[in-house]
Design a protein around this motif. Structure first.
Motif, PDB file in Angstrom:
ATOM      1  N   ASN A 237       0.578  -1.367  -0.012  1.00 49.83           N
ATOM      2  CA  ASN A 237       0.088  -0.073   0.042  1.00 49.83           C
ATOM      3  C   ASN A 237       0.963   1.270  -0.050  1.00 49.83           C
ATOM      4  O   ASN A 237       0.422   2.395   0.448  1.00 49.83           O
ATOM      5  CB  ASN A 237      -1.092  -0.251   1.276  1.00 49.83           C
ATOM      6  CG  ASN A 237      -0.336   0.060   2.575  1.00 49.83           C
ATOM      7  OD1 ASN A 237       0.922  -0.163   2.574  1.00 49.83           O
ATOM      8  ND2 ASN A 237      -0.981  -0.129   3.508  1.00 49.83           N
ATOM      9  N   VAL A 238       2.032   1.147  -0.566  1.00 51.04           N
ATOM     10  CA  VAL A 238       3.055   2.446  -0.641  1.00 51.04           C
ATOM     11  C   VAL A 238       3.673   2.297  -2.081  1.00 51.04           C
ATOM     12  O   VAL A 238       4.154   1.471  -2.483  1.00 51.04           O
ATOM     13  CB  VAL A 238       4.134   2.368   0.531  1.00 51.04           C
ATOM     14  CG1 VAL A 238       4.980   3.436   0.354  1.00 51.04           C
ATOM     15  CG2 VAL A 238       3.802   2.266   2.035  1.00 51.04           C
ATOM     16  N   VAL A 239       3.473   3.407  -2.398  1.00 51.57           N
ATOM     17  CA  VAL A 239       3.901   3.550  -3.943  1.00 51.57           C
ATOM     18  C   VAL A 239       4.944   4.679  -4.010  1.00 51.57           C
ATOM     19  O   VAL A 239       4.892   5.885  -3.469  1.00 51.57           O
ATOM     20  CB  VAL A 239       2.806   4.134  -5.131  1.00 51.57           C
ATOM     21  CG1 VAL A 239       3.357   4.351  -6.415  1.00 51.57           C
ATOM     22  CG2 VAL A 239       1.663   3.008  -4.896  1.00 51.57           C
ATOM     23  N   PHE A 240       6.343   4.380  -4.482  1.00 49.79           N
ATOM     24  CA  PHE A 240       7.369   5.365  -4.608  1.00 49.79           C
ATOM     25  C   PHE A 240       7.177   5.774  -6.258  1.00 49.79           C
ATOM     26  O   PHE A 240       7.256   5.212  -7.246  1.00 49.79           O
ATOM     27  CB  PHE A 240       8.649   4.690  -4.611  1.00 49.79           C
ATOM     28  CG  PHE A 240       8.636   4.154  -3.173  1.00 49.79           C
ATOM     29  CD1 PHE A 240       8.966   4.990  -1.920  1.00 49.79           C
ATOM     30  CD2 PHE A 240       8.478   2.672  -2.884  1.00 49.79           C
ATOM     31  CE1 PHE A 240       9.191   4.227  -0.747  1.00 49.79           C
ATOM     32  CE2 PHE A 240       8.634   1.922  -1.593  1.00 49.79           C
ATOM     33  CZ  PHE A 240       8.825   2.958  -0.406  1.00 49.79           C
ATOM     34  N   ALA A 241       7.170   7.306  -6.299  1.00 50.59           N
ATOM     35  CA  ALA A 241       6.691   7.631  -7.577  1.00 50.59           C
ATOM     36  C   ALA A 241       7.384   8.933  -7.799  1.00 50.59           C
ATOM     37  O   ALA A 241       7.896   9.881  -6.959  1.00 50.59           O
ATOM     38  CB  ALA A 241       5.378   7.690  -7.890  1.00 50.59           C
ATOM     39  N   SER A 242       7.540   9.222  -9.245  1.00 52.42           N
ATOM     40  CA  SER A 242       7.868  10.588  -9.718  1.00 52.42           C
ATOM     41  C   SER A 242       7.051  10.725 -10.769  1.00 52.42           C
ATOM     42  O   SER A 242       7.165  10.386 -11.850  1.00 52.42           O
ATOM     43  CB  SER A 242       9.437  10.695 -10.058  1.00 52.42           C
ATOM     44  OG  SER A 242       9.648  11.813 -10.898  1.00 52.42           O
ATOM     45  N   ALA A 243       5.845  11.662 -10.465  1.00 54.25           N
ATOM     46  CA  ALA A 243       4.785  11.918 -11.388  1.00 54.25           C
ATOM     47  C   ALA A 243       5.325  12.702 -12.543  1.00 54.25           C
ATOM     48  O   ALA A 243       4.926  12.392 -13.905  1.00 54.25           O
ATOM     49  CB  ALA A 243       3.657  12.617 -10.791  1.00 54.25           C
ATOM     50  N   VAL A 244       6.193  13.758 -12.473  1.00 57.62           N
ATOM     51  CA  VAL A 244       6.711  14.553 -13.714  1.00 57.62           C
ATOM     52  C   VAL A 244       7.620  13.816 -14.582  1.00 57.62           C
ATOM     53  O   VAL A 244       7.633  13.868 -15.675  1.00 57.62           O
ATOM     54  CB  VAL A 244       7.199  15.516 -13.083  1.00 57.62           C
ATOM     55  CG1 VAL A 244       8.661  15.467 -12.402  1.00 57.62           C
ATOM     56  CG2 VAL A 244       7.359  16.559 -13.701  1.00 57.62           C
ATOM     57  N   ASP A 245       8.128  12.675 -14.052  1.00 57.83           N
ATOM     58  CA  ASP A 245       8.890  11.732 -15.000  1.00 57.83           C
ATOM     59  C   ASP A 245       8.311  10.711 -15.411  1.00 57.83           C
ATOM     60  O   ASP A 245       8.855   9.806 -16.022  1.00 57.83           O
ATOM     61  CB  ASP A 245      10.334  11.367 -14.275  1.00 57.83           C
ATOM     62  CG  ASP A 245      11.247  12.549 -13.917  1.00 57.83           C
ATOM     63  OD1 ASP A 245      11.161  13.577 -14.786  1.00 57.83           O
ATOM     64  OD2 ASP A 245      12.255  12.544 -13.189  1.00 57.83           O
ATOM     65  N   GLY A 246       7.046  10.435 -14.687  1.00 57.73           N
ATOM     66  CA  GLY A 246       6.345   9.321 -15.359  1.00 57.73           C
ATOM     67  C   GLY A 246       6.513   7.910 -14.593  1.00 57.73           C
ATOM     68  O   GLY A 246       6.292   7.018 -15.685  1.00 57.73           O
ATOM     69  N   TRP A 247       7.111   7.862 -13.693  1.00 58.99           N
ATOM     70  CA  TRP A 247       7.290   6.481 -13.150  1.00 58.99           C
ATOM     71  C   TRP A 247       7.087   6.479 -11.680  1.00 58.99           C
ATOM     72  O   TRP A 247       6.867   7.075 -10.952  1.00 58.99           O
ATOM     73  CB  TRP A 247       8.880   5.880 -13.297  1.00 58.99           C
ATOM     74  CG  TRP A 247       9.859   7.038 -12.333  1.00 58.99           C
ATOM     75  CD1 TRP A 247      10.527   8.143 -12.830  1.00 58.99           C
ATOM     76  CD2 TRP A 247      10.072   6.905 -11.078  1.00 58.99           C
ATOM     77  NE1 TRP A 247      11.272   8.678 -11.968  1.00 58.99           N
ATOM     78  CE2 TRP A 247      11.258   7.737 -10.970  1.00 58.99           C
ATOM     79  CE3 TRP A 247      10.188   5.641 -10.211  1.00 58.99           C
ATOM     80  CZ2 TRP A 247      11.877   7.884  -9.540  1.00 58.99           C
ATOM     81  CZ3 TRP A 247      10.851   5.881  -8.939  1.00 58.99           C
ATOM     82  CH2 TRP A 247      11.499   7.073  -8.715  1.00 58.99           C
ATOM     83  N   GLY A 248       6.804   5.096 -11.589  1.00 56.72           N
ATOM     84  CA  GLY A 248       6.149   4.657 -10.000  1.00 56.72           C
ATOM     85  C   GLY A 248       6.576   3.143  -9.866  1.00 56.72           C
ATOM     86  O   GLY A 248       6.462   2.271 -10.725  1.00 56.72           O
ATOM     87  N   PHE A 249       6.692   2.615  -8.543  1.00 58.59           N
ATOM     88  CA  PHE A 249       6.998   1.222  -8.579  1.00 58.59           C
ATOM     89  C   PHE A 249       6.627   0.905  -7.116  1.00 58.59           C
ATOM     90  O   PHE A 249       6.324   1.729  -5.967  1.00 58.59           O
ATOM     91  CB  PHE A 249       8.119   0.943  -8.563  1.00 58.59           C
ATOM     92  CG  PHE A 249       9.273   1.432  -7.591  1.00 58.59           C
ATOM     93  CD1 PHE A 249       9.592   0.620  -6.580  1.00 58.59           C
ATOM     94  CD2 PHE A 249       9.943   2.527  -7.929  1.00 58.59           C
ATOM     95  CE1 PHE A 249      10.448   1.251  -5.739  1.00 58.59           C
ATOM     96  CE2 PHE A 249      10.817   3.067  -6.976  1.00 58.59           C
ATOM     97  CZ  PHE A 249      11.000   2.297  -5.972  1.00 58.59           C
TER      98      PHE A 249
END
Length: 1065
Positions: A237-249
């Motif tokens: 239930n935790v997502v590590f992301a960078s929305a501006v670079d378009g990635w998440g995991f």
């Protein structure tokens, strides 16, 4: 689109978080995955911000919904996988504190929440507010740690430092969740103890003959497990992301990748990939921190996850290396064309690599499908809380068929329709799908061209005709076309749509439904006189699926979906529950009695922020006043947090949550709702008046009496009275402020105009800020215990306050405020509000004349406390003791025979009002300022400028703490509301946009300065001079308010007469 998806395949999710933490950018990535926008424009276009001012300011101001479809591969029982289509209804919400009400309206309609937290800024004020909202509405939260790229490019942390920073951040968020859980457990424990004592007392009474009565062992307090409320990466239930670079995991993504390489089970690797677990380089086994034996090993999360991400950023952005990039692309087996590999736009290349390797949209959708329950499961826990807000159990058994349909999200044709409209929103009429121009087909284009050619040839033939024959007048008039009113194009207007979610049944266009308004009481029959006005019938004119700024018309909507509904205008004010007995609706009959089984109220929404900024409006052209009124009505319906009303002075006032909210409201009024030029006054800020025991006060006004004593009389000594004012002790004043909601309830009971059960139901709903700007908190005690605890507080205060509880006549102003009228007349049975509420008729022995004058005295007290002597603002923190009331019965009887009683009553009320005001001025008067608590995040280099701006606006710093691992400081301060206008712009200018404040109304605070103070002592005269050149701040505030209200202002026209004035010729 004919209809919507089935409930099992639907997920309703909202994005919540602090302002500028990346909610709308995250939505762009999901929209790009659905081919609604270009993937290259994701993060730049901010598609969900459909208003012009939202795009200009770069923040969201209105929540907007979009319905997305995704194919997700699901595992089949035989070990294979098959695609399944899910519909995800996303609602993007604002993060600015001024628009908090938009968050509460969205969360009522959703089952899950994406909680976005900026990895650098961490947990902010609004993060805690939105988490509390999600907790109260029983949403399943998913933590998205966003702006991950800032750790690499901005803070330049090493992977190990980043890991420690992330673990601290997750701990902070879990501490907030733990706080909510602990407070709920304490309330639950208290409720359980009270219930247990009540049952024990009942048992003792029923077994009076028995010596001992014991409670069943089964009544032991049931502890609840709090494990499932926390965020843990290994639980998914935790997502590590960078929305501006378009990635998440999520952890699971890397566990899946490395399980094959290392030859271990994926589930085992997922449990150790986060936390203090290490890989032993010799044995290739996973070890815990206990077996490190001093070796400097990297945690698995750093070794397997962060090192790889850092390597990509290093090769692409920090130290660009094309060879390394090619190796990475080959190793990850990505398909990137050579043209893109050789691009000069490093950010574009980075997003291409990451979007193929760690796709943000895939990760978010997979998390939503895994964590957020479908409506059929979510409603079993959420609906009981909406129907019975006081329950503590996770779920309840359905009590009837309607509840069964609601809990199971039944979409069958025969199931009752129940939908919640959480807010109304305005859409320009020409943007509705019905009124939009449809694109023409090729056949239609050809037929139009053919018709145009025929018309042209006919016109040419007429021109060649010799001369026109004259027509008789009658024939010409007959051919004259007269346009009917229907043909005249209407002025562009606004259409109000309901923002809704259907919980059971299937709603169709054209059906009739019952609109159950928020004041409807579920415990009373629908035909009861109190409920009848709160049920109206409406026809469903159209249904839409919301796609951001677009609306897609549909014929029907099944249970579990979010939709927009047209046809409620004029029936529903802000929110309502739509009910109908079956799929065919309520039919043409509006008989409520036949449909009583299907009617219920799912409750309104609560405002987490209080509207405090008020502005008076008037049209530039007085003839446009009807347009302004119509515009204000539309604005009040379309915005859940704005209040509009007319003051006693006749001014039309709007109350808004803050300066930014006010700007948006005025823009909407001018451009959309009223479409006229409007003049807005300067913000009207509420003050409070009080008095304290000063150091150098003038002698008392009444000689040989206690300070604050004023004797009043009316013409010919027909009535005399003595009133004494005294400041309330701090503990007593705080107790009244904390329980203002109960005082309001007592005031309503005192009026006795309403049914007691209705009044009691209102105690829960009065939290917030009333129209006078009075902050109303949740009561700290139960209404039934008010008098007992008030008596204890008075005894604690001691002195003359010890036994005033039974002498309290009334509270003020408006029978619910921070002032008390106390009856201490000797040789008279005191008027006791407590006894009156307990229906004790002790005062009936008095003669009618004395009772009338006592009522007039109370009216004078209410007037004096509503408009104090300094600047006609409400008074707070004072007690007025009535020491004597003497009447000349014979003189009054003579006046009665001459029909002069109204004049006598008016004179007595005015005399009491003036006496109360003068009694306050006998002490040292003070103004109380409305205060904002202000949170500012700023880097160390602009901290001094922030302090300068706060100090210049007479604010004060309360706390300052540094965020560990960053160069950011969080500064907490208090700022007077009257000084706050333009504060956000000022602070942004001074710090070049590096700091931005969040202002939340926190109550009133005394300005410890006498407005009437002038220098008198030798030292003061020497220091300040006779004219006291230094401005008296309190007098400045007081004069500003008096000037605005048209009262007398003691201001010198010529300040310095001895200075030479040179006039130009």
């Amino acid at each position: 689109m004919a209809h919507t998806a089935e409930a099992a395949d639907v997920r309703n999710v909202t994005t919540i978080g602090h302002v500028d933490h990346g909610k709308t950018t995250l939505m762009d990535a999901l929209l790009a995955a659905n081919n609604i926008i270009s993937s290259r424009m994701a993060g730049k276009i901010r598609y969900m911000d459909s208003r012009e001012d939202e795009q200009q300011r770069g923040i969201t101001m209105e929540s907007s919904a979009v319905s997305l479809r995704f194919n997700v591969m699901n595992r089949t029982p035989d070990g294979g996988s098959s695609p399944k289509t899910y519909v995800v209804n996303m609602i993007d919400t604002p993060g600015h504190v001024d628009f908090s009400s938009e968050v509460s309206t969205a969360s009522r309609l959703c089952d899950g929440a994406l909680v976005l937290v900026d990895v650098v800024e961490g947990v902010c004020t609004q993060t805690i507010t939105v988490l509390r909202q999600a907790w109260q509405d029983r949403l399943r939260p998913i933590l998205v740690i966003n702006k991950f790229d800032r750790l690499v490019t901005e803070l330049k942390l090493s992977p190990v430092e980043a890991y420690h920073h992330l673990s601290q951040l997750i701990e902070q968020v879990n501490a907030v969740m733990g706080g909510f859980f602990a407070s709920e457990r304490m309330e639950d424990d208290l409720r359980w103890r009270e219930e247990r004592e009540r049952r024990l007392a009942e048992k003792k009474e029923s077994h009076a003959a028995e010596v001992d009565a014991v409670v069943n062992d089964a009544d032991e307090y049931q502890e609840k497990d709090d494990e499932d409320i926390y965020f843990a990466p290994e639980r998914g239930n935790v997502v590590f992301a960078s929305a501006v670079d378009g990635w998440g995991f999520r952890i699971g993504k890397f566990a899946h990748l490395f399980a094959v390489k290392l030859g271990v089970k994926e589930a085992n690797l997922r449990t150790v990939l986060w936390g203090d677990f290490y890989m032993d380089p010799k044995t290739k086994r996973v070890i815990s921190y206990k077996h490190l034996r001093g070796r400097a090993l990297k945690p698995l999360f750093v070794q397997f996850v962060l090192d790889n991400i850092w390597a990509v950023y290093d090769a692409v952005i920090i130290n660009p290396n094309p060879d390394k990039v090619t190796k990475i692309v080959t190793a990850l087996n990505l398909k990137i064309p050579p043209r893109d590999l050789n691009t000069k736009d490093a950010r574009h290349l980075l997003s291409l690599i990451f979007s193929q390797w760690l796709s943000l949209s895939t990760c978010i959708i997979q998390t939503i499908v895994d964590i957020v329950p479908p409506p059929s499961a979510a409603q079993r826990t959420r609906i009981p809380k909406m129907l019975y807000p006081d329950i503590y159990e996770p779920t309840l058994e359905p009590k009837n068929e309607l509840e069964e349909s609601l809990y199971s999200c039944d979409a069958a044709p025969g199931a009752s329709i129940v939908a919640l409209v959480s807010k109304m929103f305005a859409v320009p009429s020409d943007e509705l799908p019905v009124n939009k121009k449809k694109p023409m087909t090729a056949e239609e284009m050809r037929s139009r061209a053919r018709a145009a050619r025929d018309a042209k040839s006919a016109a040419q033939a007429e021109e060649k005709a010799p001369e026109l024959a004259s027509k008789p007048l009658e024939e010409a008039l007959g051919q004259l076309e007269v346009k009917s009113e229907a043909d005249v194009p209407k002025e562009d207007g606004e259409t109000l749509l309901g923002f809704a979610r259907i919980y059971s049944g299937t709603i169709r266009t054209g059906t009739n439904v019952f609109c159950v308004l928020p004041k409807y009481d579920n415990s009373v029959d629908p035909t009861h006189p109190r409920n009848a006005p709160h049920v109206v019938t409406a026809r469903v004119e159209a249904l839409y699926v919301m796609m951001g700024r677009e609306l897609v018309p549909v014929e029907s909507v099944q249970a579990g979906n979010v939709f927009a509904i047209q046809g409620l205008e004029g029936k529903v004010w802000r929110n309502a529950t739509l009910c109908a007995p079956g799929g065919n609706g309520a039919g043409d009959s509006s008989d409520i009695g036949q449909c009583r089984d299907c009617l219920l109220n799912l409750g309104g929404t609560s405002n987490t922020v209080s509207p405090i900024v008020r502005v008076a409006l008037e049209p530039e052209v007085p003839a446009d006043m009807p347009k302004l009124l119509r515009g204000l009505k539309l604005l009040a319906q379309a915005d859940p947090c704005v209040e509009t009303f007319q003051q006693q002075t006749g001014e039309h006032v709007i109350l808004t949550a803050g300066e930014l909210h006010l700007e948006r409201c005025l823009k909407d009024l001018r451009e959309r709702f009223a479409k006229i030029e409007i003049n807005a006054s300067k913000p009207i800020v509420p003050f409070r008046e009080t008095a304290v025991k000063g150091t150098d006060m003038a002698p008392p006004k009444t000689p040989n009496a206690k300070r604050g004593t004023v004797q009043g009389t009316i013409s010919s000594n027909l009535a005399k009275f003595t009133v004494r004012a005294s400041p309330l002790p701090t503990e007593l004043s705080e107790f009244l402020q904390d329980n203002m909601a109960i005082l309001k309830w007592i005031g309503l009971k005192q009026n006795a105009r309403r049914d007691t059960s209705e009044i009691e139901s209102d105690v829960e709903g009065v939290e917030g800020v009333d129209l006078q700007g009075e902050i109303i908190k949740k009561p700290t005690i139960q209404p039934g215990d008010f008098w007992k605890i008030l008596q204890e507080t008075c005894k604690k205060a001691g002195g003359e306050w010890a036994d005033i509880a039974d002498h309290i006549w009334t509270f003020g102003p408006q029978r619910a405020g921070g002032c008390i009228l106390i009856d201490i007349r000797p040789d008279v049975v005191p008027i006791s509000l407590r006894q009156r509420l307990e229906r004790n008729k002790a005062e009936d022995s008095k003669d009618a004349l004395m009772r009338d004058f006592e009522n007039h005295l109370e009216a004078g007290f209410q007037l004096a406390t509503l408009q104090g002597p300094l600047c006609a603002e409400p008074v707070e923190g004072l007690a007025y003791f009535v020491e004597s009331v003497e009447l000349d019965n014979e003189g009054i009887e003579v006046e009665r025979q001459h029909n002069r009683m109204p004049q006598i009553a008016g004179a007595f009320i005015s005399s009491v009002r003036d006496a109360c005001r003068n009694a306050l001025l006998d002490w040292s008067p003070r103004l109380m300022l409305a205060m904002y608590s202000c949170d500012i995040q700023a880097s160390a280099d602009v901290l001094g400028k922030v302090y300068g701006v706060v100090a210049r606006r007479r604010g004060r710093i309360i706390a300052e703490e540094m965020k560990e691992g960053t160069e950011f400081f969080t500064v907490k301060s208090l700022l007077p509301v009257v000084e706050s206008f333009g504060f956000a712009d000022d602070i942004r200018k001074r710090t070049s946009g590096a700091a931005s404040p969040q202002l939340i109304f926190s109550g009133y605070e005394m300005l410890d300065q006498d407005p009437f103070w002038v220098p008198t002592t030798e030292e003061e005269l020497e220091d300040l001079g006779e004219k006291a050149d230094r401005l008296n701040v309190a007098k400045g505030y007081m004069d500003t308010v008096r000037e605005r209200k048209g009262m007398f202002v003691d201001r010198k026209i010529v300040e310095f007469a001895e200075k030479q004035r040179t006039l130009k010729r």
